[in-house]
Structures are given as structure tokens and as C-alpha cells.
Design an enzyme around this catalytic site. Structure first.
Site, PDB file in Angstrom:
ATOM      1  N   TRP A 357       1.006  -1.355  -0.013  1.00  0.00           N
ATOM      2  CA  TRP A 357      -0.049  -0.020   0.053  1.00  0.00           C
ATOM      3  C   TRP A 357       1.035   1.199   0.110  1.00  0.00           C
ATOM      4  CZ3 TRP A 357      -1.606   3.199   4.627  1.00  0.00           C
ATOM      5  CH2 TRP A 357      -0.808   3.221   5.599  1.00  0.00           C
ATOM      6  N   ASP A 358       2.104   1.327   0.358  1.00  0.00           N
ATOM      7  CA  ASP A 358       3.073   2.115   0.117  1.00  0.00           C
ATOM      8  C   ASP A 358       3.033   3.026  -1.093  1.00  0.00           C
ATOM      9  OD1 ASP A 358       3.888   0.141   2.003  1.00  0.00           O
ATOM     10  OD2 ASP A 358       5.963   0.821   1.948  1.00  0.00           O
ATOM     11  N   GLU A 488       0.774  -1.572  12.984  1.00  0.00           N
ATOM     12  CA  GLU A 488       0.812  -3.096  13.416  1.00  0.00           C
ATOM     13  C   GLU A 488       1.171  -3.498  14.557  1.00  0.00           C
ATOM     14  OE1 GLU A 488       3.443  -3.867   9.927  1.00  0.00           O
ATOM     15  OE2 GLU A 488       1.880  -4.040   8.555  1.00  0.00           O
ATOM     16  N   LYS A 600       3.086   1.790  16.515  1.00  0.00           N
ATOM     17  CA  LYS A 600       4.150   1.541  15.530  1.00  0.00           C
ATOM     18  C   LYS A 600       4.107   2.929  14.456  1.00  0.00           C
ATOM     19  CE  LYS A 600       6.036  -1.287  11.778  1.00  0.00           C
ATOM     20  NZ  LYS A 600       5.616  -2.534  11.095  1.00  0.00           N
ATOM     21  N   GLN A 601       3.281   3.149  14.033  1.00  0.00           N
ATOM     22  CA  GLN A 601       3.327   4.329  12.974  1.00  0.00           C
ATOM     23  C   GLN A 601       1.892   5.000  12.757  1.00  0.00           C
ATOM     24  OE1 GLN A 601       3.311   0.570  10.079  1.00  0.00           O
ATOM     25  NE2 GLN A 601       2.892   2.213   8.664  1.00  0.00           N
TER      26      GLN A 601
HETATM   27  C1  BGC Z   1       4.730  -1.225   7.738  1.00  0.00           C
HETATM   28  C2  BGC Z   1       3.750  -1.237   6.615  1.00  0.00           C
HETATM   29  C3  BGC Z   1       4.471  -1.194   5.110  1.00  0.00           C
HETATM   30  C4  BGC Z   1       5.698  -2.303   5.003  1.00  0.00           C
HETATM   31  C5  BGC Z   1       6.333  -2.031   3.827  1.00  0.00           C
HETATM   32  C6  BGC Z   1       5.824  -2.136   7.399  1.00  0.00           C
HETATM   33  O1  BGC Z   1       6.764  -2.173   8.271  1.00  0.00           O
HETATM   34  O2  BGC Z   1       4.117  -1.319   8.806  1.00  0.00           O
HETATM   35  O3  BGC Z   1       2.905  -0.241   6.465  1.00  0.00           O
HETATM   36  O4  BGC Z   1       3.437  -1.318   4.291  1.00  0.00           O
HETATM   37  O5  BGC Z   1       6.412  -2.162   6.179  1.00  0.00           O
HETATM   38  O6  BGC Z   1       7.109  -0.754   3.766  1.00  0.00           O
END
Ligand code: BGC
Length: 768
Positions: A357-358, A488, A600-601
């Protein structure tokens, strides 16, 4: 954090050779051209620690899934973009001694990534056999103009002796992926042949049957003129090359120029791969190093005109942003709708080089504003082409009637990730894919896209949300249960605010889009209804969901709740964590992470960033102040969103702190992981922190808004963007903002909410 690279506005420079930094440098100095790319491995043999990496976009291998406990619905394989045959190799021996920087004394070593012109340069002196010193200069690039060609110029000058120098330019097909699940090799070699001055190797991926052809030619020059040398052909099963030997006097420079043509079955019939690769290599050697380089340099100059950001008064920040822009531009060029942007691009194996999804959430904002519209369009069409697979993916999970769930990770449209909490639950990705269509249209005005491709995708996604949301009589609301949000560090939660918000937004946007097509192109609308087997009644439930979705909210704090029950958790701030235990994902058990409130984000804030126009400044401020202290930013995708919102609420210092974290993440190796590859997709986030953060760029109702601010650390910064086909430059200092038009049409935009117009090729300066 590790700061071993020199500050420079246009280059990344490593001064002195430290083998401990070598693998990180191999990632940082990577080069690519959208079609292929490679880590900055040495051409000559290197027996120290190194991660060899050459990658060809779109060529993947379905590595059989490896999990401890199989769950129904898991994909059978994880698609990996492959480490492919190594075409850069040139072994060198000097008076019979092998040049290997792990074995000899190395002096005056520099490795330079010239970002302006897109090449990798290495210079050093090596002392062999106790006292024989040679000076070496190796320059290489993968051409942005001739995208199937790679070129190397490798020069050796004996400094204090005269003697024999041997070069062995080769192509090696005996290659392995470090991340192979079962320690298997993924390539068969179909052809390996060498002749005087040339070699060809053809490889085939096992199972997926991609074929790649690598043809090499070379030239040997002595002091710039054709040299006389003895040569010998070497042809092994998986390794082909030539052995070249010549006498060189002290102070003379001998150089080997290696020209390579790379073909793949993505672009040619299998039977043509060999001839075509040979023609490409011939073309390159005839054109010559200088001409190839000058064409390549010109392409880079064009890229920089449209995507450069200039920062005055802060070299580290200047280098940081150019590094990010450089890597994005060499990872994806938008020429092929089958390709996408892997989180590590061509710089490492992690994340398998596949699509996340990035792309929609981060990369599209960058490409939308720095490239012609068709570059982003290709990324949208990529998902359109995968719609059927997304419908099949949803069907595997029990959804029906054309509901589409796009994969979390994919190479060809099929899901290939296999952690239940991500694969099955991180369904928010569907929201980003729908939102990207809206984002594209509001920046380009290309509403026709809806008729051609967009609606199909939106309807599939909305059908999914409609089935995935269930009605809760207890709440008298629609709920979405058992999900993982962007954060996550929480799994299987109910009513993730971001996911619910995006679901409702998608349904509403799809209905608006259906109406738009119905009004503007009734014929196409009717065609689409038929094609999609769409019944107008479907929207009744959609409307009900939009009007009655549950969004967790805390009345007392007046903030949106990331999920139901978030406040039941013990509330601890990230600043109270023991610094020795950060990042927590390296020190805490997964169970402890899940029980904690640490984020986390960006998650709720991600939603506020995406749908910002729905919220007042006070609401943004309250939510930012609540979530920022609880966020540990252990995904590289996080700080940029916080930086943008911090600027929005006037916390420019915080915005700058977050900006620094994203901009030099890999250059300063903040997380000690640069050796695995770079954070390519989060690099787009760095760009967003400047243009959307400090620059305050927004696009509401297809109109452009700018609201620039500037960190006190900077004297001035300037960026260039394209909006609806018009090119403009924005220069910001503490005292003024200048809008410079490079467009053919009059530009209208809102600067600090006042409408201004800028005539073609004119500029306007406004005091701040
Ligand atoms: C992130 C995801 C991301 C993936 C790839 C993960 O650490 O939590 O949001 O899509 O890394 O960059």
C-alpha cells in the site's frame, strides 16, 4: 545512528574504506533506471562481507511459503524479485596477485554517488604483494536513456612498478537470494557462451519461467587508445567471460570498458532474447562510454528540473532530500504498467521487491507532482489490471459478487504475504488504492479515468467494504471487526478508526463517481452497469453504512480513538521508555508489544492526514497531541505524516524533528538496517514532509492551495510541482514566498487562502 558519509549537496561520499560499513554502502550507493538496478557491489572480487544484488524489475520467483502453522487462505508462495545474474564482474590480477580489498592494503579510498548525473564512482590505491601500488578508478551507470544498457569503465594505473595486469570481465549466473525460504537457487541457466570479446548468458527462473539475457562486450584502452592484449575465452556452465592480459608500464593507465545489454522475456520473445541482448551490447560499444554517459546525464538533468528541492543553509538537509528524490526516480519511471515500487527498490531483498500500500499512500503523491500525469496513471492501471485477482482474493476469504480485496503484498495481483494478522486483517490497503484514484483526478483533472478504469476498481472495493462491515444492534451502528490498522502493533482489533473512516469514504466516493459518470457519459455508465453486473440498489446499503458507521471517539478527551477499547490499555508515553529498549520491536516480546499502547506508525493521524479537510485545526491539534507522544515511529512511513500535521498545527520545531528522522534515515542509518536495503517508499514521505508539510501544498476540489512555513534552520527552500499539467516553482524564505510559473497557461492558486494568478513564465512574490 552512524554518520560516516560526507555532507555534499549533490553527492554522497564515503571517504576511506571501512569493511564494517561496506554492506550499508552497497545499499546507499545503489544505482538503477526503473528497469533494472543493483547494489553498489565492487566489480573486482571482494572476499569480505557483502550482499550481492542485481535486480530486474518485474522478474520474480514464487518462493514456497514457509510458516509454522498453516492457515486456510494463506497464499502458497511469497513472490520475490530476484537477485539475478551478476553482469558487473571484472576480476583483476596485478602481477599474479588478485585484487581484493578485503586482502590488501587500501589507501585514499572514495566511493561517490553522483546524484546529479546518476553514476557511481570509486577510486582507491591498493598495495599488493607488499609494495606494488595501483591506482584504480571505476565508474558505472545503468542508463536512463538506453534503459537496457549498463556500462562500466574500470581503470588501473601501476603507481610504482611496471608489470602484468589481467582483467577478467564476466557474467555469473550462479546466483542466490539470501532470503530464499528453502535455501534453493531460483535460476536455471539455459545458455552460457563466450567468444573473443564477447559473452552471453541466458537464465530462466524456475517455476515462473521468466527469461533474462545478458550480453557483454568490452574494450581495452591504454592511455586512452586501443591497447594490444592477449585474450582467452572462458566458458563454464554458469559463468562466461574473457581473460585479458597486458603489460603496463609505471604511470600508464589501462582501462577496461564493459558494455552490457540486458533483455527479459517481459519485453521480448524467448527466441529473440539472445540476438536482442547482443544487439544492445553492440549498440553500446559502438556508441561508446562518453556518448552513452552524456545521453544518460541529460535524462537525469530532465528529472532534476521537475523534481529537485533546493534547501539553502543546511547541507545535511539538502543532501538528504536529494538522496530521497534520486532513489525514487531511479526506482520507478512509469514506462511500464506492469511495474511498481518495492519498499526496497533495487537496493536489497527485504520485502521481496513487491508492491505494498506504500505505493498509493506515499509514492503516488510524489510522482503526481513531479512527473507527467501518465507516470501516476500507470500505477493506477497496475491495480486496475489486478482487479480480477483482487476479486479472486476476496472470494478465497468468503466474499462474493465482485467484492475485491487487493493484496497486502503482490508481484502479479495475487496475495503473497502470509501472516494472518496482516494478510487477512490489514484490509485498510483497499482504502489507499481507492483514494489514489481520487488523488490522481484532483491533481490532474483527468476525470475520464473514472470511465475508463477507475469505476471498476471503486465498485469492487466498495462491494468489499459493504460485505465486510456488519451491523451491530448493540451499537445501532455498522462495525468492522477483527482488523489490523496501519499500526501493526495492534492486531485483531475492532473498529480501527482509520479503517472505518476509509471504508465509509470509499463508499461515498464510489457513489459520487457513479453519479458523475451517469451524468457525463450515460452510454458508458450503462455499459459499466452491465459489465460490473451492478444494480442501483447496491448503493442503498452503501448509503446506510456511510450514514451509520461507528467511529470510536472519547468524549472526555475529545479525540478519535484508534480502536474500541484503546483507553483500557495502560497509557504510557514513548518518552518514558528506556532508550536502551528502543526500538521496542528489537527488545520486547511480540506479546508485550501487543499489550502496550505504543503505536508503530501513524494510524488515526494517517486518516486525519488523508481526509484533512474534514477536520478543524483544533481537532487536528487535539488528536496530534494525544497520538504523537504514544507513537514510537518504528515504521519508516510514520514520521513524515506526523511532520506534515505538526506544520499544519504550527508546531514547526516538532515538524523539523520528524523531518530529520525521515530525510536522513538511510544516510545516517538511524535503525542500523541500511545494509538490508534502503527505505525507498518512505523516501516519498520525506518529499511529502517538505512539499505538503513545510510548503503546505493541498489540492481541494481540484484547486491548488499553498500555505508555506519554513524551519528556522533553513535560509530558504524551493520546490517544483506540476498541477493539472502546469509547472510551477515555489521559493520560500522567512520573509517571502515567490511563485514562479514555468507553465503555458495562467496559473490560479490559493496562497495563504488568497486567490492569486500567475501569468505564463512570470513570477509573483508575496511577503510572509
Ligand atoms: C509497515 C507497513 C508497510 C511495510 C512495507 C511495514 O513495516 O508497517 O505499513 O507497508 O512495512 O514498507
Amino acid at each position: 545512528m552512524k554518520q560516516y558519509l560526507k555532507y555534499d549537496e549533490w553527492s554522497v561520499i564515503e571517504d576511506g574504506f571501512d569493511p564494517n560499513n561496506h554492506e550499508a554502502s552497497e545499499s546507499i550507493f545503489s544505482i538503477g533506471n526503473g528497469k533494472m538496478g543493483q547494489r553498489a557491489n565492487f566489480e573486482e572480487k571482494y572476499s569480505g562481507k557483502s550482499l550481492q544484488g542485481n535486480y530486474i524489475a518485474g522478474v520474480y520467483y514464487p518462493d514456497k511459503t514457509r510458516v509454522g502453522w498453516w492457515k486456510n487462505g494463506y497464499p502458497e508462495y511469497f513472490a520475490k524479485v530476484l537477485n539475478s545474474p551478476n553482469w558487473i564482474g571484472i576480476n583483476v590480477t596485478i602481477e599474479g596477485f588478485e585484487l581484493d580489498l578485503a586482502q590488501c592494503a587500501v589507501e585514499n579510498f572514495t566511493r561517490t554517488l553522483n546524484m546529479k548525473e546518476g553514476f557511481l564512482l570509486r577510486e582507491f590505491d591498493a598495495v599488493l604483494d607488499g609494495n606494488k601500488k595501483v591506482h584504480v578508478k571505476a565508474k558505472r551507470f545503468v542508463s536512463l536513456a538506453d534503459t537496457e544498457n549498463g556500462v562500466i569503465s574500470y581503470e588501473v594505473t601501476p603507481v610504482n612498478f611496471s608489470g602484468h595486469i589481467n582483467f577478467t570481465p564476466y557474467i555469473d549466473g550462479d546466483i542466490k537470494n539470501e532470503d530464499s525460504n528453502y535455501d534453493e537457487k531460483f535460476w536455471n541457466i539455459l545458455n552460457a557462451e563466450a567468444s573473443e570479446g564477447a559473452a552471453y548468458l541466458e537464465s530462466q527462473t524456475k517455476k515462473s519461467d521468466f527469461r533474462c539475457g545478458f550480453a557483454m562486450r568490452y574494450k581495452v584502452l591504454l592511455n586512452g587508445k586501443d591497447a594490444k592484449y592477449k585474450s582467452e575465452v572462458i566458458q563454464l556452465n554458469k559463468w562466461v567471460g574473457n581473460h585479458v592480459e597486458l603489460e603496463v608500464k609505471q604511470g600508464e593507465t589501462v582501462s577496461l570498458e564493459k558494455y552490457v545489454g540486458v533483455t527479459s522475456s517481459l519485453n521480448y520473445k524467448n527466441e529473440d532474447l539472445k540476438n536482442k541482448a547482443g544487439e544492445l551490447a553492440d549498440y553500446a560499444i559502438n556508441k561508446g562510454f562518453n556518448q552513452l554517459f552524456s545521453d544518460h546525464k541529460e535524462k537525469w538533468a530532465e528529472k532534476w528540473v521537475h523534481s529537485d528541492i533546493r534547501i539553502k543553509g543546511d547541507v545535511a538537509a539538502q543532501q538528504g532530500i536529494r538522496f530521497n528524490i534520486f532513489h525514487l526516480n531511479q526506482t520507478y519511471t512509469g514506462e511500464d504498467e506492469r511495474l511498481n515500487v518495492g519498499p526496497k527498490g533495487f537496493t536489497g531483498e527485504k520485502y521481496g521487491g513487491t508492491t505494498y500500500w506504500d505505493t498509493e499512500a506515499y509514492c503516488i503523491p510524489f510522482f503526481l507532482m513531479t512527473s507527467p500525469a501518465d507516470v501516476t496513471r500507470q500505477l493506477l492501471v497496475y491495480r486496475y489490471k489486478h482487479l480480477q485477482k483482487a476479486i479472486e482474493n476476496a472470494a478465497k476469504l468468503g466474499f462474493t459478487d465482485g467484492a475485491a480485496l487487493y493484496p497486502m503484498v503482490t508481484a502479479n495481483g495475487e496475495e503473497c504475504h502470509n501472516e494472518w494478522e496482516i494478510t487477512f486483517e490489514e484490509i485498510h490497503r483497499n482504502g489507499a488504492i481507492a483514494y489514489a484514484i481520487h488523488n490522481y483526478i484532483r491533481h490532474t483533472g483527468d476525470k475520464k479515468y473514472l470511465e475508463e478504469y477507475g469505476l471498476d476498481v471503486l465498485v469492487g472495493i466498495s462491494r468489499f467494504w459493504s460485505q465486510r462491515a456488519t451491523f451491530s444492534p448493540a451499537k445501532n451502528k455498522y462495525v468492522i471487526l477483527g482488523v489490523t490498522g496501519p499500526n501493526e502493533y495492534e492486531n485483531n482489533i475492532n473498529n480501527n478508526w482509520y479503517t472505518n473512516k476509509m471504508a465509509a469514504w470509499c463508499l461515498k466516493y464510489t457513489m459520487e463517481s457513479l453519479n458523475w459518470v451517469k451524468e457525463n457519459n450515460p452510454t458508458r455508465y450503462n455499459e459499466l452497469l452491465k459489465k460490473l453486473n451492478f444494480k442501483a440498489e447496491e448503493t442503498e446499503r452503501w448509503t446506510d453504512i456511510v450514514n451509520n458507521m461507528h467511529f470510536p471517539y472519547n468524549e472526555e478527551l475529545q479525540v478519535f480513538m484508534q480502536q474500541d477499547g484503546f483507553m483500557d490499555k495502560e497509557q504510557v508515553m514513548a518518552d518514558d521508555l528506556d532508550p536502551a529498549q528502543r526500538p521496542i520491536n528489537q527488545y520486547w516480546s511480540w506479546d508485550r508489544i501487543l499489550r502496550s499502547n505504543f503505536i508503530k506508525q501513524a494510524d488515526t493521524l494517517q486518516g486525519i492526514y488523508v481526509l484533512e479537510e474534514e477536520f478543524s485545526k483544533e481537532e487536528i491539534e487535539r488528536n496530534f497531541n494525544f497520538y504523537e507522544p504514544r507513537t514510537v515511529h518504528e515504521s519508516s512511513l510514520s514520521p513524515c505524516v506526523h511532520s506534515i500535521l505538526a506544520t499544519k498545527i504550527g508546531r514547526i520545531d516538532k515538524a523539523y524533528e520528524m523531518y530529520l528522522r525521515t530525510s536522513r534515515l538511510d544516510l545516517d542509518d538511524y535503525n542500523a538496517e541500511a545494509h538490508e536495503g534502503l527505505h525507498i517508499t518512505s523516501m516519498a514521505g520525506t518529499w511529502m514532509s517538505i512539499v505538503e508539510g513545510f510548503g503546505g501544498k493541498r489540492a481541494y476540489d481540484e484547486k491548488l492551495y499553498l500555505n508555506p512555513d519554513i524551519p528556522e534552520q533553513w535560509e530558504e527552500y524551493a520546490f517544483r510541482i506540476t498541477f493539472k499539467g502546469n509547472d510551477l516553482e515555489v521559493r520560500v524564505s522567512a520573509s517571502e514566498v515567490e511563485i514562479i510559473s514555468h507553465a503555458q497557461n495562467t496559473i490560479e492558486l490559493y496562497l495563504y487562502n488568497n486567490l492569486i494568478t500567475v501569468e505564463p513564465q512570470q513570477s509573483k512574490t508575496i511577503s510572509r
